[in-house]
Design a protein around this motif. Structure first.
Motif, mmCIF file in Angstrom:
data_model
loop_
_atom_site.group_PDB
_atom_site.id
_atom_site.type_symbol
_atom_site.label_atom_id
_atom_site.label_comp_id
_atom_site.label_asym_id
_atom_site.label_seq_id
_atom_site.Cartn_x
_atom_site.Cartn_y
_atom_site.Cartn_z
ATOM 1 N N ASN A 167 0.605 -0.298 -6.792
ATOM 2 C CA ASN A 167 0.437 1.047 -6.226
ATOM 3 C C ASN A 167 1.557 1.928 -6.755
ATOM 4 O O ASN A 167 2.708 1.841 -6.321
ATOM 5 C CB ASN A 167 0.490 0.965 -4.690
ATOM 6 C CG ASN A 167 0.193 2.305 -4.028
ATOM 7 O OD1 ASN A 167 0.474 3.368 -4.592
ATOM 8 N ND2 ASN A 167 -0.362 2.249 -2.830
ATOM 9 N N LYS A 168 1.230 2.790 -7.724
ATOM 10 C CA LYS A 168 2.254 3.608 -8.367
ATOM 11 C C LYS A 168 2.917 4.568 -7.383
ATOM 12 O O LYS A 168 4.129 4.813 -7.459
ATOM 13 C CB LYS A 168 1.641 4.387 -9.533
ATOM 14 C CG LYS A 168 1.179 3.498 -10.679
ATOM 15 C CD LYS A 168 0.621 4.339 -11.831
ATOM 16 C CE LYS A 168 0.161 3.437 -12.988
ATOM 17 N NZ LYS A 168 -0.390 4.245 -14.105
ATOM 18 N N GLY A 169 2.129 5.097 -6.457
ATOM 19 C CA GLY A 169 2.707 6.015 -5.479
ATOM 20 C C GLY A 169 3.739 5.320 -4.606
ATOM 21 O O GLY A 169 4.836 5.841 -4.374
ATOM 22 N N PHE A 170 3.377 4.137 -4.131
ATOM 23 C CA PHE A 170 4.297 3.366 -3.285
ATOM 24 C C PHE A 170 5.544 2.979 -4.074
ATOM 25 O O PHE A 170 6.673 3.107 -3.594
ATOM 26 C CB PHE A 170 3.601 2.117 -2.752
ATOM 27 C CG PHE A 170 4.533 1.130 -2.097
ATOM 28 C CD1 PHE A 170 5.004 1.351 -0.810
ATOM 29 C CD2 PHE A 170 4.942 -0.012 -2.773
ATOM 30 C CE1 PHE A 170 5.876 0.454 -0.212
ATOM 31 C CE2 PHE A 170 5.805 -0.915 -2.175
ATOM 32 C CZ PHE A 170 6.274 -0.686 -0.883
ATOM 33 N N GLY A 199 6.852 4.387 -6.545
ATOM 34 C CA GLY A 199 7.695 5.539 -6.848
ATOM 35 C C GLY A 199 8.530 5.983 -5.663
ATOM 36 O O GLY A 199 9.615 6.553 -5.826
ATOM 37 N N ARG A 200 8.029 5.737 -4.449
ATOM 38 C CA ARG A 200 8.733 6.198 -3.248
ATOM 39 C C ARG A 200 9.644 5.130 -2.645
ATOM 40 O O ARG A 200 10.631 5.448 -1.992
ATOM 41 C CB ARG A 200 7.727 6.626 -2.179
ATOM 42 C CG ARG A 200 6.886 7.828 -2.547
ATOM 43 C CD ARG A 200 6.106 8.316 -1.332
ATOM 44 N NE ARG A 200 5.340 7.253 -0.692
ATOM 45 C CZ ARG A 200 4.088 6.937 -1.009
ATOM 46 N NH1 ARG A 200 3.479 7.597 -1.981
ATOM 47 N NH2 ARG A 200 3.463 5.952 -0.385
ATOM 48 N N ALA A 201 9.283 3.864 -2.801
ATOM 49 C CA ALA A 201 9.981 2.775 -2.112
ATOM 50 C C ALA A 201 11.408 2.615 -2.620
ATOM 51 O O ALA A 201 11.659 2.752 -3.821
ATOM 52 C CB ALA A 201 9.219 1.467 -2.284
ATOM 53 N N PRO A 202 12.359 2.332 -1.735
ATOM 54 C CA PRO A 202 13.735 2.063 -2.161
ATOM 55 C C PRO A 202 13.798 0.862 -3.105
ATOM 56 O O PRO A 202 12.949 -0.037 -3.050
ATOM 57 C CB PRO A 202 14.461 1.762 -0.835
ATOM 58 C CG PRO A 202 13.610 2.372 0.228
ATOM 59 C CD PRO A 202 12.205 2.281 -0.272
#
Length: 960
Positions: A921-924, A926-929
């Protein structure tokens, strides 16, 4: 000082079986007799922890809520004391004006003797004192039974001379500052007790009542107005009917008069916005002497206030046909007569909230009465903010912290809407109001009995018969118990004298040491009764007392306590609130008798956390009774080995090698005594260090549950289930390995003694008994008269971490894995079997191999070999750190093994799918620490490895 002088019976050995009844009363008496917890004023600069017991009513007995409260306070006090602070817990009881007077009046009635009125005030008060001397110590005796570590030398009763004189001084000072006044207002009247009670002493009950619609004819005969009421008897006291000025139905009637039914009076129709056009008929009967809203309407329209009920709620209208009738009997008769003359329009059922007295259970009657009030929103004549404003600021500015913090908002909302405090009660038992009336009704408020009226010189003086609200005296306890007021100046006298003067105030030694107190532990039910009033009175009076150096005291230093911890409610096992009507009330004395005080204390502590109610389950107490028994048996094992050491001539060396930091005071560096000790010894010291750190932090956060559970897991799980079994490998009294035996036994004694000290605040009785016997068994003088006066184990007292602690954790994983394999593959319990170990990190394999003696003891392993490649096949367990295989030849149940491996494979495949979905999941991503992403990748790799090994093992199975 010898051991014999420091204990009641100098126990030198433990009974074979743990029996709390044989030790608890003994030690409870000992703590009191030896005055172990008496606390002198702290030296300047000394850390002090001060806590005030919410004073139970002198009429009370211990209930389960008390026991929770006392358990939490005792744990905290003992912990602070053992942490090197001057810890003071002040006990006392409240005179409980209403409850005690009611108790004695019931006693008189049961004896068939005279009533209070017939006995007279002086004789009745003497009778109450007699009752107090005989029965008033019941709850404090129970506190002693619980082992509360209070300073009994400071025990107070709220009507002691010193506290009574302080109450007088406070009342007079407030009156001189223009904050206490007398006036006629509507109060909550209890017709059974015949006294005013506060809003907080009134409970609201939902009941189905009646709503009566009554027609009031216009005096000129041109029409009528219909009003609705739930209390038709009060129409006898009506002095108007109010309508809203905007209501078109009644605008033309404003100013006209009505003929009040069943009376010979006429009353006006007035316009007032209180009347709600949307409710009922929109017209409201106005009875100023018997309803607070009507009283306000009466003030706005200058209406007379007609009192129609006496103190017992009987009609008081001489010449009226209703005179002398009880209010509810009068209601029936009035309704019948209204119906007879055609003025009763209708009666219908009506859901209503009825105010009921907490004390007597009678329906409260709003009543106009002359009372004494404290103006809480008015600035004192001496200057400064109002009492309420200072109390609000004390919390808003963070000088007082609430836990749970949700109660801060509740407190502030209540304080911001607070009304003047009705201080007077129409009782005989209590602090009599220091006010006198002359024949001309002039009022004199004085510290001492006046000889003449200062206004008119009359010598015909009568003291006010009312007493003060109990919460007034208890609201001052945080400073009065420490010597307030200490008055200085010309004509002043010592604290405790009846002739206090209005001179300047100064610090007593106790006030300098112990005020503000650190913590208040209490229940939500007295947040407004007591907590708010202590804050109001403390911030007001203590700001008048300068600091020790003479500088003005700030608001921060005037608060009565720094923190308020609101404890949970104890419910039954089904989480139902306890009540006598439900029959689910728990008597703590019965539970204590059955399981012991320590087990009940630990049960409550193990569930006590901020904001969470406790479901008390006796089965859980039974479990903690078993925990105490486990501790007892561990002690017996320890003492048996100390005796074996003596027989082997090792006792002198054993004592020399002990490393027990019990002395209170500054922390000291961790000892290096155990460097190079066996793996289990280094590990248990690490666990002791980490557990003490956890417990310390949990108690700072009032997480009693986390602290208790950490101790439980350490003592039962890590110490008893693991360490005691592991150390048996090292104890060899044959003389062949004295050094190892001495070191291991010394470590065992050191850790066990520290664990006792860590457990002591929670289970004070069993730890006291074992601790004294331990020193007797060692032939050492105990370092203190009580374990409660020793040092609480600190994180820095013992060596932490290191490769040995990590290795021991891995070794435990290996042992658990081998035990699981043995069970799955059916290795006979008593039969030893060899194992293979493989790990990508060579250290693990070598570490396991070097501890083969531990594996032999804990998992019946006959030999350990290190494999060169990953292991698979039957009898194998794989983890991310290692593979282990039990080598045992037997007929494999292929179908069962295939089923087990298939289930494992499905579990791993499901885990891989979930991980792949997140990692893809590219969105996840990109956001995840970064640490979250790294953790997911590591978990994915470990799951993939286990998946592949399981698949290989499954494929290697022979066909069915």
């Amino acid at each position: 000082m010898s051991i014999e002088e420091t204990q009641p019976s100098a126990p030198t050995e433990l009974a074979k079986a743990y029996d709390p009844s044989t030790i608890e009363e003994k030690w409870a008496d000992y703590w009191v007799e030896k005055k172990l917890f008496d606390t002198p004023a702290a030296a300047p600069g000394t850390a002090a922890f001060t806590i005030l017991l919410p004073p139970p009513n002198v009429t009370g007995v211990l209930h389960i809520g008390h026991m929770l409260e006392h358990t939490e306070m005792d744990i905290l006090t003992r912990w602070h004391r053992m942490s090197g602070e001057t810890a003071l817990w002040v006990p006392g009881t409240d005179h409980a004006g209403i409850a005690t007077q009611l108790m004695v009046e019931k006693q008189l009635a049961a004896e068939g003797k005279t009533t209070r009125a017939e006995l007279g005030r002086e004789a009745f008060v003497a009778r109450v004192w007699e009752w107090k001397q005989k029965y008033g110590s019941a709850i404090t005796d129970q506190m002693r039974r619980l082992g509360d570590s209070v300073d009994w030398s400071r025990e107070y009763f709220t009507m002691d001379d010193d506290l009574s004189h302080a109450v007088t001084e406070a009342f007079v000072r407030l009156h001189e500052q223009g904050l206490i006044y007398r006036g006629a207002y509507i109060v909550n009247w209890d017709p059974v007790l015949q006294t005013a009670v506060s809003d907080l002493e009134v409970e609201s009950e939902e009941r189905t009542g009646k709503l009566y619609s009554i027609r009031y004819p216009l005096a000129d005969g041109t029409g009528s107005i219909v009003i609705a009421t739930t209390r038709p008897e009060t129409l006898l006291g009506d002095t108007a009917v109010a309508v809203n000025p905007t209501d078109p139905r009644y605008q033309h009637l404003i100013g006209k008069t009505l003929s009040l039914p069943l009376t010979n009076r006429e009353i006006p129709i007035v316009a007032d916005e209180w009347a709600n056009p949307e409710f009922g008929t929109g017209a409201v009967k106005v009875t100023p002497a018997h309803d607070p809203n009507d009283f306000a309407i009466g003030k706005r329209h200058d209406l007379p206030s007609l009192t129609i009920l006496d103190k017992t709620a009987h009609i008081d209208l001489p010449g009226s046909p209703y005179h002398g009738l009880d209010r509810f009997e009068a209601r029936k008769q009035i309704v019948a007569e209204l119906e007879a003359i055609g003025l009763l329009v209708e009666i219908k059922d009506h859901a209503m909230t009825v105010p009921v007295s907490q004390r007597s259970g009678s329906v409260i009657e709003p009543r106009l009465s002359d009372q004494w009030f404290l103006a809480v929103n008015k600035a004192p004549s001496t200057g400064g903010e109002s009492i309420a404003a200072k109390a609000i600021a004390a919390v808003r500015e963070g000088h007082i912290k609430f836990t749970p913090d949700m109660y801060e908002k509740t407190y502030q909302q209540w304080m911001e809407n607070i009304h003047d405090w009705c201080l007077s009660r129409q009782l005989w038992w209590g602090h009599r109001i220091p006010a006198w009336y002359c024949a001309n009704r002039h009022i004199t408020v004085s510290r001492t009995t006046p000889t003449a009226c200062p206004t008119c010189a009359s010598t015909d003086l009568t003291q006010e018969t009312d007493v003060l609200d109990t919460w007034f005296s208890s609201g001052m306890l945080p400073f009065t118990v420490f010597g307030w007021p200490k008055v200085q100046g010309p004509g002043s006298s010592a604290q405790g004298s009846a002739n206090l003067s209005p001179g300047p105030l100064s610090l007593s030694p106790d006030l300098a040491s112990f005020y503000p107190t650190d913590l208040l532990v209490t229940g939500f039910d007295i947040l407004f009764f007591w907590v708010a009033r202590m804050i109001m009175l403390g911030t007001h009076f203590m700001q008048e007392v300068p600091n020790a150096d003479g500088t003005p005291r700030t608001l921060a230093d005037s608060v009565p306590f720094r923190e308020v911890y609101i404890h949970a409610l104890v419910r039954d096992a089904d989480r139902q609130k306890m009540s006598k009507t439900k029959g689910n009330v728990i008597d703590p004395i019965e539970i204590i008798t059955k399981y012991g005080t320590d087990a009940v204390r630990f049960t409550l502590a193990s569930q006590a956390s901020p904001g969470t109610d406790i479901a008390f389950n006796e089965a859980r107490t039974e479990g903690y009774r078993a925990f105490a028994n486990k501790i007892w048996n561990a002690a017996r094992f320890l003492f048996m080995n100390i005796e074996r050491a003596k027989e082997a001539g090792l006792s002198t060396t054993l004592v020399t090698n002990l490393d027990i930091p019990t002395t209170l005071g500054a922390p000291r560096p961790a000892s290096g005594t155990w460097v190079g000790a066996p793996i289990e010894t280094q590990w248990i010291f690490d666990r002791l260090s980490e557990t003490s750190k956890t417990v310390d932090q949990a108690l700072k956060d009032y997480r009693f549950d986390e602290a208790a559970n950490a101790i439980y897991q350490f003592f039962w799980g890590e110490f008893c289930d693991w360490y005691l079994e592991l150390v048996k490998v090292r104890l060899d009294f044959s003389g062949e390995n004295n050094a190892a035996t001495e070191q291991s036994l010394s470590a065992l004694v050191t850790v066990y003694e520290a664990a006792l000290r860590m457990l002591s605040p929670f289970m004070p009785f069993i730890t006291e008994e074992i601790w004294h016997v331990l020193y007797a068994a060692l032939g050492l003088e105990a370092p203190a008269k009580s374990i409660a006066l020793t040092r609480f184990p600190q994180h820095e007292d013992y060596p932490q971490g290191g490769i040995a602690a990590t290795d021991m954790t891995l070794l435990q994983e290996v042992i658990v894995a081998i035990r699981g394999i043995r069970k799955e593959t059916g290795v006979p319990e008593k039969e030893a079997a060899p194992v293979l170990i493989f790990a990508s990190n060579p250290h693990i394999g070598l570490m396991v191999q070097s501890n083969a003696d531990i594996l032999a003891k804990m998992a019946r392993v006959s030999a350990v070999s290190v494999a060169d490649s990953p292991l698979s096949g039957s009898g194998t367990k794989s983890t991310p750190s290692f593979d282990v295989q039990v080598v045992y030849e037997r007929q494999i149940d292929v179908p069962a093994e295939r089923e087990r491996l298939t289930k494992d494979l499905a579990k791993y495949e499901k885990g891989l799918q979930a991980a792949d979905k997140q990692l893809g999941n590219k969105g996840f991503m990109g956001r995840a620490p970064a640490h979250i992403v790294e953790g997911l990748r590591k978990q994915h790799a470990e799951t993939l490895m286990l998946h592949n090994k399981t698949k290989a093992t499954l494929e290697a199975l022979p066909p069915e």
